[in-house]
Design a protein around this motif. Structure first.
Motif, mmCIF file in Angstrom:
data_model
loop_
_atom_site.group_PDB
_atom_site.id
_atom_site.type_symbol
_atom_site.label_atom_id
_atom_site.label_comp_id
_atom_site.label_asym_id
_atom_site.label_seq_id
_atom_site.Cartn_x
_atom_site.Cartn_y
_atom_site.Cartn_z
ATOM 1 N N CYS A 115 0.856 -1.189 0.000
ATOM 2 C CA CYS A 115 0.000 0.000 0.000
ATOM 3 C C CYS A 115 0.891 1.237 0.000
ATOM 4 O O CYS A 115 1.679 1.436 0.935
ATOM 5 N N PRO A 116 0.778 2.083 -1.019
ATOM 6 C CA PRO A 116 1.645 3.260 -1.078
ATOM 7 C C PRO A 116 1.302 4.316 -0.021
ATOM 8 O O PRO A 116 2.131 5.160 0.298
ATOM 9 N N ALA A 145 -14.648 4.178 15.230
ATOM 10 C CA ALA A 145 -15.924 3.465 15.169
ATOM 11 C C ALA A 145 -15.938 2.511 13.974
ATOM 12 O O ALA A 145 -16.438 1.384 14.065
ATOM 13 N N HIS A 146 -15.365 2.970 12.863
ATOM 14 C CA HIS A 146 -15.271 2.107 11.681
ATOM 15 C C HIS A 146 -14.417 0.872 11.974
ATOM 16 O O HIS A 146 -14.813 -0.255 11.666
ATOM 17 N N VAL A 147 -13.253 1.073 12.595
ATOM 18 C CA VAL A 147 -12.365 -0.061 12.881
ATOM 19 C C VAL A 147 -13.010 -1.016 13.879
ATOM 20 O O VAL A 147 -12.912 -2.232 13.731
ATOM 21 N N LEU A 194 -6.080 -7.115 8.231
ATOM 22 C CA LEU A 194 -4.999 -6.458 8.960
ATOM 23 C C LEU A 194 -4.580 -5.164 8.269
ATOM 24 O O LEU A 194 -4.269 -4.173 8.936
ATOM 25 N N HIS A 195 -4.607 -5.149 6.944
ATOM 26 C CA HIS A 195 -4.290 -3.907 6.238
ATOM 27 C C HIS A 195 -5.245 -2.796 6.649
ATOM 28 O O HIS A 195 -4.832 -1.666 6.883
ATOM 29 N N ASP A 196 -6.519 -3.098 6.754
ATOM 30 C CA ASP A 196 -7.512 -2.083 7.126
ATOM 31 C C ASP A 196 -7.178 -1.466 8.481
ATOM 32 O O ASP A 196 -7.202 -0.247 8.651
ATOM 33 N N HIS A 221 -3.877 0.546 8.099
ATOM 34 C CA HIS A 221 -4.079 1.708 7.228
ATOM 35 C C HIS A 221 -4.781 2.845 7.963
ATOM 36 O O HIS A 221 -4.379 4.001 7.869
ATOM 37 N N HIS A 222 -5.795 2.512 8.730
ATOM 38 C CA HIS A 222 -6.532 3.565 9.410
ATOM 39 C C HIS A 222 -5.763 4.124 10.601
ATOM 40 O O HIS A 222 -5.950 5.296 10.975
#
Length: 179
Positions: free
Chosen positions: A25-26, A76-78, A167-169, A172-173
């Motif tokens: 992910c850049p 909240a999203h995570v 895990l990326h999500d 990333h956040h």
């Protein structure tokens, strides 16, 4: 009592992020394919305190820009990512090639008013949800990592790739909220 005005709209994210399973992910620098899936539970447990700390910042409710989520909204999203992926993982471990229920993260953010939630409550809920999915990943049997599941858009996952994508999500956040 009147309902508080909605926060300014955020442009819905309609990208198919499954490309992170093939490429670094850049934006956040995470390389999902390098993630050790047997360590996902421990990694989630290591990352959750960073989320809790970010949600306790005094500016957690503030958006850096009107059309960028606040730390609270990302938190909240995570929390919900933990819950949704825990459910998907449970399905993959219990059923043969399940089709996942659709989840529109942007619609959920609006419907559940992420912008108005209590950051302390979100931090507690996120920590609990992190523990639950970490435990579930820790319980994956050696012969279950190649079990499959599908999204309605046709994206196919194994337990391995679901874990890497998930895990990326989370990573990333954390990058998004500078935590």
């Amino acid at each position: 009592m009147t309902t508080p005005a909605a926060a300014p709209a955020i442009e819905p994210d309609e990208k198919d992020w499954t490309w992170v399973l093939r490429e670094r992910c850049p934006e956040c620098g995470f390389t999902a394919a390098d993630a050790d899936t047997t360590a996902i539970g421990g990694t989630v447990r290591d990352l959750a305190p960073r989320w809790v700390s970010a949600l306790h910042r005094t500016d957690a409710r503030e958006r850096p820009e009107p059309t960028t989520w606040s730390t609270l909204e990302y938190g909240a999203h995570v929390r919900d990512v933990f819950r949704v992926f825990d459910g998907r993982l449970a399905l993959m471990l219990a059923e043969d090639d399940p089709l996942f229920e659709n989840w529109d993260q942007d619609a959920t953010a609006l419907a559940d008013r992420y912008d108005l939630q209590d950051p302390t409550v979100v931090a507690d809920e996120l920590a609990d949800a992190a523990d639950a999915i970490a435990d579930r990943f820790d319980s994956v049997a050696d012969d279950a990592w190649e079990r499959t599941g599908r999204r309605s858009n046709g994206s196919e996952f194994t337990v391995t790739t679901l874990g890497q994508y998930f895990l990326h999500d989370v990573v990333h956040h954390l990058h998004d909220v500078h935590a």
